[in-house]
Design an enzyme around this catalytic site. Structure first.
Site, PDB file in Angstrom:
ATOM      1  N   ASP A 210     -14.025  11.801   4.440  1.00  0.00           N
ATOM      2  CA  ASP A 210     -14.487  11.590   5.823  1.00  0.00           C
ATOM      3  C   ASP A 210     -13.735  12.543   6.743  1.00  0.00           C
ATOM      4  OD1 ASP A 210     -12.059   9.988   7.205  1.00  0.00           O
ATOM      5  OD2 ASP A 210     -12.253   9.353   5.111  1.00  0.00           O
ATOM      6  N   ASP A 212     -11.913  11.447   9.357  1.00  0.00           N
ATOM      7  CA  ASP A 212     -11.035  10.581  10.132  1.00  0.00           C
ATOM      8  C   ASP A 212     -11.788  10.185  11.408  1.00  0.00           C
ATOM      9  OD1 ASP A 212      -8.383   9.367   9.837  1.00  0.00           O
ATOM     10  OD2 ASP A 212      -7.913  10.370  11.716  1.00  0.00           O
TER      11      ASP A 212
END
Length: 290
Positions: A210, A212
């Site tokens: 991802d 973040d």
């Protein structure tokens, strides 16, 4: 020459390793407590292998409660020479996208609730972690990942946070903009420091799941999307690991970067002043010097 024995410490989503000849889960006693789980041993292409699920099978340990000292000590007791950490992470860089791998070469340690050294009162040691990963072992991981078609970045700074919660938006922006980190995770510290104290070559492969929470187009971390990417990364990690025995070989010369001699001048406590009980616990980690 010594015999190579490669250990893989598997992070979130990686609880096993396929294709080992003579595969067997073994229990290893450590004076530092119980390791995360039993350790899977066997051979791959004629090279001895060990696999340790960092969080335990079933994911029972949080990043804070992983028994890092017991894990590294147990691998040392099994005769491991080279440790490859495989772990999930978030990215602070647009070009480091979910699904990519980053072979980490630097760390920023923001953890605060973990025991970070085998040494202490009664036997003091200071090892250098200026360059906390092994360039030789890291290059093998880069080559293995490239050979299997993984989009891999050959360097990066990993910020280790305590967790288990993900970052706030303000923290994410600070880590990215002020501290200059490239990826963020919760488990490579103090693992890398302990591996250096145990004179083990250590490489870190961070698998991005991802962006973040800093990314304006992605918002906060979405755990369902993380898990989806995580499973794809786990499959890719397996293909990467399968290439490593051929790259590293069954015979191993001393590390050209000195990882296996990290304690050479590190222990400062005079022999007559050392705590006998602590010295006994250090038999696997520092027996060469003690």
């Amino acid at each position: 020459m010594t015999s190579t024995k490669i250990a893989v410490i598997g992070g979130s989503g990686i609880y096993d390793i396929d294709g080992l000849d003579g595969a067997e889960w073994v229990s290893v006693d450590s004076p530092w407590g119980a390791p995360s789980d039993q350790i899977l041993t066997g051979t791959l292409d004629g090279v001895a292998m060990a696999f340790l699920p960092r969080h335990g099978r079933g994911h029972v340990h949080s990043p804070t409660t992983v028994p890092y000292r017991a894990n590294i000590d147990a691998l040392r007791r099994l005769g491991v020479t080279d440790v490859i950490s495989v772990s999930a992470c978030g990215s602070f860089r647009e070009e480091m996208a979910p699904g990519d791998f980053v072979v980490v070469d630097q760390f920023i340690d923001r953890t605060f609730a973990r025991e970070k050294s085998f040494f202490g009162t009664g036997c003091v040691a200071h090892v250098s972690v200026a360059h906390p990963t092994c360039p030789r072992l890291s290059q093998a991981c880069i080559t293995a990942a490239t050979d299997t078609g993984i989009n891999v970045h050959s360097s990066g700074t990993y910020l280790a946070m305590e967790g288990p919660q993900f970052s706030t938006l303000a923290e994410s922006k600070m880590y990215r903009e002020s501290l200059g980190a490239d990826v963020i995770g919760m488990t490579n510290m103090p693992e890398a420091k302990l591996a250096r104290e145990a004179e083990l070559c250590y490489a870190s492969v961070a698998m991005i799941t991802d962006y973040d929470s800093w990314h304006p187009d992605h918002g906060e971390v979405d755990v369902t999307k993380i898990i989806e990417t995580l499973m794809g990364n786990a499959d890719k990690a397996g293909t990467m690991v399968a290439r490593l025995p051929a790259l590293l070989g069954a015979d191993r010369a001393p590390c050209p970067h000195g990882c296996d001699r990290a304690l050479e001048y590190a222990i400062l406590t005079r022999p007559e002043a050392r705590d006998a009980a602590l010295v006994a616990k250090l038999d696997a980690v520092a027996g060469r010097m003690l």
